[in-house]
Design an enzyme around this catalytic site. Structure first.
Site, PDB file in Angstrom:
ATOM      1  N   HIS A  51       0.804  -1.217   0.000  1.00  0.00           N
ATOM      2  CA  HIS A  51       0.000   0.000   0.000  1.00  0.00           C
ATOM      3  C   HIS A  51       0.835   1.264   0.000  1.00  0.00           C
ATOM      4  O   HIS A  51       0.343   2.344  -0.317  1.00  0.00           O
ATOM      5  CB  HIS A  51      -0.937   0.018   1.209  1.00  0.00           C
ATOM      6  CG  HIS A  51      -1.835   1.218   1.244  1.00  0.00           C
ATOM      7  ND1 HIS A  51      -1.557   2.332   2.005  1.00  0.00           N
ATOM      8  CD2 HIS A  51      -2.956   1.499   0.568  1.00  0.00           C
ATOM      9  CE1 HIS A  51      -2.501   3.237   1.815  1.00  0.00           C
ATOM     10  NE2 HIS A  51      -3.355   2.752   0.952  1.00  0.00           N
ATOM     11  N   CYS A  52       2.115   1.176   0.317  1.00  0.00           N
ATOM     12  CA  CYS A  52       2.901   2.388   0.555  1.00  0.00           C
ATOM     13  C   CYS A  52       3.736   2.845  -0.633  1.00  0.00           C
ATOM     14  O   CYS A  52       3.483   3.885  -1.219  1.00  0.00           O
ATOM     15  CB  CYS A  52       3.807   2.186   1.769  1.00  0.00           C
ATOM     16  SG  CYS A  52       2.899   1.976   3.321  1.00  0.00           S
TER      17      CYS A  52
END
Length: 448
Positions: free
Chosen positions: A278-279
């Site tokens: 997600h990052c």
């Protein structure tokens, strides 16, 4: 800080110090559930909120779906009454501290999608009461907490710093990592005003070993972006070097191993089939989007993003070339086994996984695709790759391996038998240097 300001935060300050405060965690995913468990172990009563009923059912049955929280740990905090999970947001009124741990994805145009943050903030506003502390943990662009959340929370007349307190503390979870957990990772904290700042630091200071206060919420928001942009840019650099060195007949992995022996001025980053999670694939674009407001270009960051996004295409080209030169087989007639669909080793998380993009690319070329992943029994529904949802993992044995023309190692899980792959594969495309790192010599391996 005036006496009036001190008085406004005194009650919550006292409850946090005595661990009698009730903590609400919204979003029980890879960030929220470990935070909830850490807060419960620190002595707080914790209420977890999520709209996914399947998650709530598993939690109530004492079964964790996050590797960082074991079934035993979940059962312990539930049995003690320290943790409960619900979809009823009316219970927010019971909470003294509310931490928001919801997704912040990108749209198809690579613009911030704050719908989860905004929806959650509206739900909090509907139940907001005086003297609550609201903290955003989700990664976002600088200004989100002040410019998006604060107006929603103040809409019914409450004022930040007077009636409630607002803060930001970026999550720093690293799923699958060994040696780090929520309580041992330093926590950057900031608040809207001195009282809020002190309360945010006090709350997280009760849970983690070290808090790192910064001067403003915007600084805290940018800290997380900076951490992940640093990683994205350096990974893009080695991915580009991989392509260059491959054309020269030089092994990038050998180069990195030699370079990292230098005790100063160098930090090893490793190439791969693309970025996942997600990052790193998402966070840099939050800053590039916000920078346009100030008429500042972010060419370096965007170029890094383009390089990393191109990696599944590069892997496919290496696969296609190897099939042609070594097996005399076009990609459209090949059966391909993908090993690893999680975005990183030893986790079950497929968010933004380059494996999913690679599978879709190969399927557009009419290749027959299957996958094996010891952590992902079935591909879940994802925002970008909904057509892959429900695809099942195959068992890895000599017959299943021999049934495919090529194996592509996308995720280098420890639980994969790489010797078995070497013994029974016709061709191996290795994007992680997994074969060599496991001491396996095989002349059918092509690094990509």
């Amino acid at each position: 800080m005036t006496l009036a300001e001190q008085a406004r935060g005194a009650t919550l300050h006292s409850r946090l110090e005595s661990r009698t405060a009730t903590i609400g965690i919204i979003g029980l995913g890879y960030v929220g559930l470990p935070l909830a468990a850490a807060a419960a172990r620190a002595g707080f009563r914790v209420i977890g909120f999520d709209i996914d009923n399947s998650k709530l059912e598993r939690l109530k049955a004492g079964r964790s779906y996050i590797g960082a929280v074991t079934d035993e740990a979940l059962q312990d905090i539930s049995a003690s009454g320290s943790f409960q999970a619900t979809s009823d947001f009316a219970a927010l009124e019971e909470c003294d501290v509310i931490s928001i741990c919801v997704p912040t994805p990108l749209t198809k145009q690579r613009e911030p999608d704050l719908s989860f943050v905004e929806g959650t903030t509206r739900a909090i506003a509907a139940h907001l009461r005086k003297h609550q502390l609201v903290v955003l943990e989700s990664t976002t662009y600088p200004g989100t907490t002040d410019e998006v959340m604060k107006p929603i929370l103040e809409a019914k007349g409450y004022k930040s710093g007077r009636d409630f307190f607002l803060g930001y503390s970026p999550e720093r979870e690293d799923p699958g990592s060994i040696g780090f957990e929520t309580a041992t990772i330093p926590k950057v904290v900031a608040g809207d005003g001195p009282v809020a700042a002190k309360l945010v630091a006090l709350f997280y200071g009760a849970i983690v070993e070290k808090v790192v206060p910064v001067s403003t919420i915007k600084v805290a928001e940018v800290v997380k972006l900076t951490e992940n942009i640093f990683r994205a840019v350096n990974i893009a650099l080695v991915n580009e070097l991989k392509v260059i060195y491959s054309a020269m007949g030089i092994d990038i992995w050998e180069v990195i191993e030699a370079a990292k022996t230098k005790p100063f001025g160098y930090m090893p980053f490793y190439p791969g089939p693309g970025l996942g999670g997600h990052c790193i694939p998402i966070d840099p674009f939050y800053l590039t989007w916000k920078s346009r407001e100030f008429e500042v270009s972010t060419k370096f960051i965007e170029l890094a993003g383009e390089i990393n996004v191109s990696m599944p295409h590069y892997v496919m080209s290496k696969l296609s070339g190897a099939l042609d030169t070594q097996l005399g087989l076009p990609l459209s007639q090949a059966a391909i086994l993908i090993v690893g669909v999680a975005y990183k080793k030893n986790v079950a998380d497929v968010r933004e996984s380059p494996a999913l993009k690679l599978i879709e690319l190969l399927e557009t070329r009419a290749a027959d695709i299957a996958y094996h992943d010891p952590h992902v029994a079935r591909i879940p529904k994802t925002r970008k790759h909904p057509m892959l949802a429900g695809k099942d993992c195959i068992r890895l044995n000599r017959d299943s391996i021999a049934a495919y023309d090529a194996v592509v190692i996308v995720t280098d899980h420890d639980g994969v038998d790489y010797g078995l792959l070497a013994n029974h594969s016709r061709l191996i495309i290795d994007t992680r240097n997994a074969m060599q790192r496991n001491g396996i010599v095989c002349d059918r391996v092509v690094k990509a």
